[in-house]
Design a protein around this motif. Sequence first.
Motif, PDB file in Angstrom:
ATOM      1  N   TYR A 109       0.835  -1.199   0.000  1.00  0.00           N
ATOM      2  CA  TYR A 109       0.000   0.000   0.000  1.00  0.00           C
ATOM      3  C   TYR A 109       0.872   1.252   0.000  1.00  0.00           C
ATOM      4  O   TYR A 109       0.635   2.202  -0.718  1.00  0.00           O
ATOM      5  N   ASN A 110       1.841   1.244   0.892  1.00  0.00           N
ATOM      6  CA  ASN A 110       2.684   2.411   1.054  1.00  0.00           C
ATOM      7  C   ASN A 110       3.979   2.024   1.761  1.00  0.00           C
ATOM      8  O   ASN A 110       4.145   0.889   2.225  1.00  0.00           O
ATOM      9  N   GLN A 132       6.802   3.791   4.615  1.00  0.00           N
ATOM     10  CA  GLN A 132       6.951   4.859   5.584  1.00  0.00           C
ATOM     11  C   GLN A 132       8.367   4.862   6.135  1.00  0.00           C
ATOM     12  O   GLN A 132       8.939   3.797   6.414  1.00  0.00           O
ATOM     13  N   GLN A 173       2.753   6.788  -0.786  1.00  0.00           N
ATOM     14  CA  GLN A 173       1.768   5.829  -1.275  1.00  0.00           C
ATOM     15  C   GLN A 173       2.370   5.043  -2.436  1.00  0.00           C
ATOM     16  O   GLN A 173       3.293   5.516  -3.107  1.00  0.00           O
ATOM     17  N   SER A 174       1.833   3.876  -2.698  1.00  0.00           N
ATOM     18  CA  SER A 174       2.409   3.008  -3.734  1.00  0.00           C
ATOM     19  C   SER A 174       2.354   3.645  -5.122  1.00  0.00           C
ATOM     20  O   SER A 174       3.146   3.306  -5.997  1.00  0.00           O
ATOM     21  N   GLN A 195       2.915   6.804  -5.694  1.00  0.00           N
ATOM     22  CA  GLN A 195       3.791   7.978  -5.718  1.00  0.00           C
ATOM     23  C   GLN A 195       5.231   7.561  -5.940  1.00  0.00           C
ATOM     24  O   GLN A 195       5.616   6.417  -5.696  1.00  0.00           O
ATOM     25  N   TYR A 251      -3.565   6.570   6.887  1.00  0.00           N
ATOM     26  CA  TYR A 251      -2.582   5.497   6.842  1.00  0.00           C
ATOM     27  C   TYR A 251      -1.493   5.633   7.897  1.00  0.00           C
ATOM     28  O   TYR A 251      -0.747   4.707   8.117  1.00  0.00           O
TER      29      TYR A 251
END
Lengths: 112, 118
Positions: free
Chosen positions: A31-32, A34, A51-52, A54, B105
Amino acid sequence: KQEVTQIPAALSVPEGENLVLNCSFTDSAIYNLQWFRQDPGKGLTSLLLIQSSQREQTSGRLNASLDKSSGRSTLYIAASQPGDSATYLCAVRLLGSEKLVFGKGTKLTVNP
Amino acid sequence: GAGVSQSPSNKVTEKGKDVELRCDPISGHTALYWYRQSLGQGLEFLIYFQGNSAPDKSGLPSDRFSAERTGGSVSTLTIQRTQQEDSAVYLCASSSGQMWEVGYYEQYFGPGTRLTVT
């Protein structure tokens, strides 16, 4: 099983240098991603979230990039300062899951 | 407002004893997570709560570990019959859990509880 690797494990630089921390992950179904900072005896502080869909995110002297297809991310720190000394953690959130999978971190020391 | 808080900050216990670790999430956050950070290891996921849904317990290492969340807020992680390998820093995080919110998130972490089993 998703595995996250961070290189180098430790890094020591003189103040003012630009530096790059590396993170790689084995499964691109995320998903992302961090980047966190962890100071001794304290919790994690979120620095940047990508985010995936970006390619990069920027905050002040920090820039994080994401190449999902190759399973890589970098955290670029410009003009490093002694206050940047900390452990930097990379984590990915898996598709269809709420949990984060973390790397073991890079311990950064910026010498005055 | 206040961030995620955890108590105690440090806990030393004898092997075989039970321990309870507490987490107070950010007010209004419906999602709560527990992670463990062992020496030389990365953070590993333990359990996730979201609202009234059944928790995701897939990361709990053994049946000696359990967690509950009362009233959708405070959470307690319980370790029964502690072993030396349970020594670690236990971190709690919360997130808004609301997909339409900015920062949905993002997980916000507490300072952790350092558990030492002697």
